[in-house]
Design an enzyme around this catalytic site. Structure first.
Site, PDB file in Angstrom:
ATOM      1  N   ARG A 194       5.843  15.776   6.443  1.00  0.00           N
ATOM      2  CA  ARG A 194       6.317  15.171   5.051  1.00  0.00           C
ATOM      3  C   ARG A 194       5.242  14.933   4.188  1.00  0.00           C
ATOM      4  O   ARG A 194       5.707  14.807   2.905  1.00  0.00           O
ATOM      5  CB  ARG A 194       6.946  13.657   5.686  1.00  0.00           C
ATOM      6  N   ASP A 199      -2.876   4.093   3.182  1.00  0.00           N
ATOM      7  CA  ASP A 199      -2.485   5.132   3.583  1.00  0.00           C
ATOM      8  C   ASP A 199      -3.625   6.177   4.043  1.00  0.00           C
ATOM      9  O   ASP A 199      -3.596   7.113   4.435  1.00  0.00           O
ATOM     10  CB  ASP A 199      -1.927   5.997   2.360  1.00  0.00           C
ATOM     11  N   CYS A 255      11.317   0.574   9.570  1.00  0.00           N
ATOM     12  CA  CYS A 255      10.304   1.558   9.032  1.00  0.00           C
ATOM     13  C   CYS A 255       9.200   1.677  10.030  1.00  0.00           C
ATOM     14  O   CYS A 255       8.922   0.464  10.544  1.00  0.00           O
ATOM     15  CB  CYS A 255       9.607   1.359   7.859  1.00  0.00           C
ATOM     16  N   ARG A 270       9.572  -3.373   5.175  1.00  0.00           N
ATOM     17  CA  ARG A 270       9.613  -2.924   3.858  1.00  0.00           C
ATOM     18  C   ARG A 270      10.817  -3.232   3.261  1.00  0.00           C
ATOM     19  O   ARG A 270      11.667  -2.485   2.785  1.00  0.00           O
ATOM     20  CB  ARG A 270       9.297  -1.465   3.813  1.00  0.00           C
ATOM     21  N   LYS A 299       2.041  13.969  -3.467  1.00  0.00           N
ATOM     22  CA  LYS A 299       3.420  13.736  -3.076  1.00  0.00           C
ATOM     23  C   LYS A 299       4.110  12.334  -3.739  1.00  0.00           C
ATOM     24  O   LYS A 299       5.003  12.406  -4.377  1.00  0.00           O
ATOM     25  CB  LYS A 299       3.462  13.559  -1.657  1.00  0.00           C
ATOM     26  N   ASN A 300       3.068  11.419  -3.742  1.00  0.00           N
ATOM     27  CA  ASN A 300       3.436   9.915  -4.265  1.00  0.00           C
ATOM     28  C   ASN A 300       3.574   9.878  -5.565  1.00  0.00           C
ATOM     29  O   ASN A 300       4.144   8.844  -6.322  1.00  0.00           O
ATOM     30  CB  ASN A 300       2.790   9.006  -3.581  1.00  0.00           C
TER      31      ASN A 300
HETATM   32  C1  EPZ Z   1       4.180   3.273  -1.784  1.00  0.00           C
HETATM   33  O1  EPZ Z   1       5.240   2.619  -1.031  1.00  0.00           O
HETATM   34  C2  EPZ Z   1       3.733   4.643  -0.800  1.00  0.00           C
HETATM   35  N1  EPZ Z   1       5.137   5.416  -0.881  1.00  0.00           N
HETATM   36  C3  EPZ Z   1       3.248   4.423   0.444  1.00  0.00           C
HETATM   37  O2  EPZ Z   1       2.837   5.612   0.987  1.00  0.00           O
HETATM   38  C4  EPZ Z   1       2.107   3.229   0.346  1.00  0.00           C
HETATM   39  O3  EPZ Z   1       1.499   3.007   1.460  1.00  0.00           O
HETATM   40  C5  EPZ Z   1       2.476   2.103  -0.337  1.00  0.00           C
HETATM   41  O4  EPZ Z   1       3.163   2.595  -1.808  1.00  0.00           O
HETATM   42  C6  EPZ Z   1       1.376   1.041  -0.675  1.00  0.00           C
HETATM   43  O5  EPZ Z   1       0.332   1.747  -1.228  1.00  0.00           O
HETATM   44  C7  EPZ Z   1       5.293   6.167  -2.117  1.00  0.00           C
HETATM   45  O6  EPZ Z   1       4.943   6.056  -3.120  1.00  0.00           O
HETATM   46  C8  EPZ Z   1       6.356   7.087  -2.106  1.00  0.00           C
HETATM   47  P1  EPZ Z   1       4.873  -1.058  -1.924  1.00  0.00           P
HETATM   48  P2  EPZ Z   1       5.959   1.414  -1.466  1.00  0.00           P
HETATM   49  O7  EPZ Z   1       6.202  -1.446  -2.563  1.00  0.00           O
HETATM   50  O8  EPZ Z   1       5.882   1.392  -3.076  1.00  0.00           O
HETATM   51  C9  EPZ Z   1       5.663  -5.243   0.067  1.00  0.00           C
HETATM   52  C10 EPZ Z   1       2.758   7.273   2.632  1.00  0.00           C
HETATM   53  O9  EPZ Z   1       1.966   7.413   3.693  1.00  0.00           O
HETATM   54  N2  EPZ Z   1       7.161  -5.324  -0.593  1.00  0.00           N
HETATM   55  O10 EPZ Z   1       3.821  -0.996  -2.627  1.00  0.00           O
HETATM   56  O11 EPZ Z   1       7.224   1.383  -0.552  1.00  0.00           O
HETATM   57  C11 EPZ Z   1       5.966  -4.264   1.412  1.00  0.00           C
HETATM   58  O12 EPZ Z   1       6.580  -4.511   2.491  1.00  0.00           O
HETATM   59  C12 EPZ Z   1       3.452   5.930   2.007  1.00  0.00           C
HETATM   60  O13 EPZ Z   1       2.640   8.335   1.641  1.00  0.00           O
HETATM   61  C13 EPZ Z   1       7.983  -6.536  -0.711  1.00  0.00           C
HETATM   62  O14 EPZ Z   1       7.634  -7.435  -0.130  1.00  0.00           O
HETATM   63  O15 EPZ Z   1       5.067   0.499  -0.926  1.00  0.00           O
HETATM   64  C14 EPZ Z   1       4.363  -4.184   1.358  1.00  0.00           C
HETATM   65  O16 EPZ Z   1       3.841  -5.001   2.230  1.00  0.00           O
HETATM   66  C15 EPZ Z   1       3.816   5.061   3.158  1.00  0.00           C
HETATM   67  N3  EPZ Z   1       9.018  -6.395  -1.704  1.00  0.00           N
HETATM   68  C16 EPZ Z   1       3.596  -4.209  -0.015  1.00  0.00           C
HETATM   69  O17 EPZ Z   1       4.756  -5.053  -0.655  1.00  0.00           O
HETATM   70  C17 EPZ Z   1       9.339  -5.215  -2.352  1.00  0.00           C
HETATM   71  O18 EPZ Z   1      10.284  -5.283  -2.971  1.00  0.00           O
HETATM   72  C18 EPZ Z   1       3.411  -3.026  -0.967  1.00  0.00           C
HETATM   73  O19 EPZ Z   1       4.610  -2.271  -0.631  1.00  0.00           O
HETATM   74  C19 EPZ Z   1       8.763  -4.189  -2.129  1.00  0.00           C
HETATM   75  C20 EPZ Z   1       7.497  -4.118  -1.567  1.00  0.00           C
END
Ligand code: EPZ
Length: 422
Positions: free
Chosen positions: A400, A308, A117, A122, A22-23
């Site tokens: 999902r 995850d 969320c 996020r 999915k991701n």
């Molecule tokens: C991806 O989300 C995945 N989603 C998430 O999987 C997964 O948990 C996450 O990466 C971490 O591995 C998809 O790929 C669709 P991040 P993403 O930006 O990209 C902070 C699932 O269960 N951050 O890597 O949204 C953020 O708050 C989902 O399938 C900022 O501070 O996650 C977090 O603490 C849930 N500013 C950390 O970085 C930003 O602009 C990592 O988030 C962006 C992120």
């Protein structure tokens, strides 16, 4: 609204075919907006999130259809509409990954700011910082981000945040940089296999990307991109969930269409607690026949232990012979499942981003509430091994990210019934 009614005390045995990721599929589907030629994406799982992104692409002027082999075909026909509205983004945060491709190809984009969320804070500040560094002009109005990208130019961009790299942030900036003038270097880029898959897809479209899969990605911009025919990687989080299902039920499963090299940290933890994991080409056999040892886990960006799989592994450690500590370093508040597991007789105590897991002899069936995708998977695993009956409410969360998970689990010995719960 659907619920799962689960009869516990089962041992899982047999073979499971793992779906496409999915991701990986979501940012790849969004990247099809970078061309007006036809893209064919294979191995995309039939999930609510995928269907949701396809309807977003259609609202942005793309024609999306599926052929008899279930491959998804996307062809952009009209590029005037550039808004991914609140209704769309609030239902799926990953909608944000259309921002970079639209900006690069249509030179303008508007995306609703994602709201709250269940797994915690996020923000998307890193996405915006990266796109602004490429020269995008951003404005915020009425909850929407309006981006103007008339002149995107390659730059060196540091994309690290308080919790390390960002996966979808890297995807957005990498996609936008493919059509920018000159060379872009992303430092502290996410190294997840899903980012490697997106980079390979973009290169199949004619992009010039190097270093994807490492913290330093180099992108040399090109004039235009063409269509491509691409197959997404297997879903490492689905595979990890089934590995844990085999371990928690003292069962024996063979997973087919699985890339174990994407799960090294998880397999290392399974070995440490006493689970046998035998790797074969494209498959893995998981076998467990004893009470498991405790272990301490800290979630980290790839190749560390994936956030995850934190909830699912916590359920497993609830039945270990001793105390474990789980520290969530990516989404420090991602613990909605702990209270529900405690309702099933688990002994979990949360202190800030860490949960102390005191191992118990057994879990007891109870009605529990799913709050997000991976938490719901953890509750289903708990229900499979608990004494008696468990009802997991709001399973729309699990749909999902897992394609008809109850059918897959029932084929290897679980007793799960999907019911309509008013
Ligand atoms: C991806 O989300 C995945 N989603 C998430 O999987 C997964 O948990 C996450 O990466 C971490 O591995 C998809 O790929 C669709 P991040 P993403 O930006 O990209 C902070 C699932 O269960 N951050 O890597 O949204 C953020 O708050 C989902 O399938 C900022 O501070 O996650 C977090 O603490 C849930 N500013 C950390 O970085 C930003 O602009 C990592 O988030 C962006 C992120």
């Amino acid at each position: 609204m659907d619920a799962f009614v689960i009869q516990g005390g089962t041992r899982l045995r047999g073979e499971v075919e793992i779906n496409g990721s999915k991701n990986a599929a979501l940012p790849i589907l969004a990247a099809s907006l970078l061309t007006d030629e036809e893209c064919v994406i294979r191995g995309v799982p039939d999930l609510a999130d995928v269907r949701h992104l396809c309807s977003l692409l259609e609202s942005l002027g793309a024609k999306v259809w599926q052929d008899k082999d279930k491959a998804l075909h996307i062809q952009v026909e009209e590029e005037s509409h550039c808004l991914a509205d609140y209704e769309t983004v609030r239902r799926m945060r990953a909608s944000i990954c259309v921002l970079g491709p639209m900006l690069a190809r249509r030179h303008r984009a508007a995306v609703s700011m994602p709201g709250g969320c269940a797994i915690g804070d996020r923000p998307i500040n890193l996405h915006l910082r990266g796109l602004e560094a490429l020269g995008a002009k951003l404005a915020m109005e009425g909850g929407n981000i309006f981006a103007d990208g008339q002149h995107l130019e390659g730059k060196e961009i540091f994309l690290g945040g308080p919790f390390g790299s960002t996966v979808l942030g890297t995807a957005n900036v990498m996609s936008a940089a493919t059509l920018a003038q000159g060379e872009t270097i992303i430092e502290c880029a996410a190294c997840e296999p899903e980012i490697v898959d997106l980079g390979n897809f973009l290169n199949a479209m004619g992009a010039h990307i190097h270093g994807h899969g490492t913290p330093r990605i180099t992108i040399r911009g090109v004039e235009s991109l063409s269509g491509a025919d691409y197959t997404v990687i297997p879903d490492r989080i689905e595979a990890g969930t089934f590995m844990i299902a085999a371990a928690i039920s003292n069962g024996e499963l063979t997973l087919k269409h699985c890339r174990t090299e994407h799960l090294v940290a998880v397999i290392d933890c399974l070995n440490t607690i006493g689970v046998d994991v035998e790797r074969a080409e494209g498959a893995v056999r998981i076998h467990s026949a004893r009470r498991l040892h405790p272990v301490d886990i800290t979630t980290q960006p790839y190749p560390g232990f994936p956030t995850d799989l934190q909830a699912q592994f916590m359920t497993l450690l609830c039945l270990a012979d001793g105390n474990s500590m789980i520290t969530e370093k990516i989404f420090p508040d991602r613990f909605m499942h702990t209270a529900e597991l405690n309702r099933m007789g688990a002994q979990l105590r949360k202190e800030g981003p860490t949960v102390l897991v005191q191992g118990v002899k057994e879990l007891i069936g109870a009605p529990v509430m799913a709050s997000d995708l991976r938490a719901s998977a953890a509750l289903v695993l708990a229900g499979i091994v608990a004494q008696g009956e468990t009802t997991v409410l709001r399973v729309y969360h699990i749909d999902r990210g897992y394609e008809r998970i109850e059918e897959k689990l029932n084929r290897v010995g679980a007793k799960i019934e999907r019911v309509d719960q008013p």
